[in-house]
Design an enzyme around this catalytic site. Structure first.
Site, mmCIF file in Angstrom:
data_model
loop_
_atom_site.group_PDB
_atom_site.id
_atom_site.type_symbol
_atom_site.label_atom_id
_atom_site.label_comp_id
_atom_site.label_asym_id
_atom_site.label_seq_id
_atom_site.Cartn_x
_atom_site.Cartn_y
_atom_site.Cartn_z
ATOM 1 N N SER A 71 3.820 -26.720 3.821
ATOM 2 C CA SER A 71 3.576 -27.627 4.774
ATOM 3 C C SER A 71 4.008 -29.068 4.261
ATOM 4 C CB SER A 71 2.334 -27.606 5.162
ATOM 5 O OG SER A 71 1.919 -28.922 5.945
ATOM 6 N N HIS A 72 4.261 -29.943 5.207
ATOM 7 C CA HIS A 72 4.581 -31.424 4.658
ATOM 8 C C HIS A 72 3.164 -31.855 4.317
ATOM 9 C CE1 HIS A 72 8.049 -30.819 7.366
ATOM 10 N NE2 HIS A 72 8.306 -31.871 6.750
ATOM 11 N N SER A 73 1.995 -31.548 4.587
ATOM 12 C CA SER A 73 0.930 -31.920 4.029
ATOM 13 C C SER A 73 0.103 -30.882 2.982
ATOM 14 C CB SER A 73 -0.304 -32.138 5.194
ATOM 15 O OG SER A 73 -1.428 -32.237 4.563
#
Length: 132
Positions: A8-10
């Site tokens: 994920s980007h996070s």
């Protein structure tokens, strides 16, 4: 065992998905978070993803679940960076990241077949959450 990598980007999102999956499956399934950048920012990092794939790999293969955009591209680059023997048994699933991760993790407890895990993750796209 088939390993699973959550991209994920996070980091908070990928770590949370790993936590959720581990509540549903045995501890011997390797589910590794590869979220965010190495310096803790939002984004993706192909090298970080490659390291997560290597950590998740027990020799049977790895399924990668991604969120959006560059997580797909960075995962593709990470797979290309792997040695050939690992590359041929590493797939990126076209599946929703949360539901697909749960389905793939549960299937990994039942079957050590990468195609079964791919199918379970992808079928999660069609899971009804509420009655229409």
């Amino acid at each position: 065992m088939i390993g699973i990598v959550i991209v994920s980007h996070s980091n908070k999102i990928s770590t949370g998905i790993v936590e959720l999956c581990k509540e549903m499956v045995r501890d011997d399934i390797k589910i590794i978070s590869a979220g965010g950048t190495r310096d803790g920012k939002l984004g993706t990092d192909a090298t970080l993803i490659m390291e997560a794939i290597e950590e998740a790999n027990s020799g049977d293969g790895v399924a990668i679940l991604v969120d959006i955009g560059s997580s797909i591209m960075s995962s593709e680059i990470a797979v290309e960076m792997l040695p050939e023997d690992m590359r041929k048994n590493t797939i990126i699933l076209n599946a929703p990241i949360v539901e697909g991760s749960l389905a793939a993790a549960i299937q990994a407890c039942i079957s050590n077949d990468l195609e079964d895990i791919k199918r379970a993750g992808m079928e999660a796209k069609y899971m009804d959450k509420v009655e229409s």
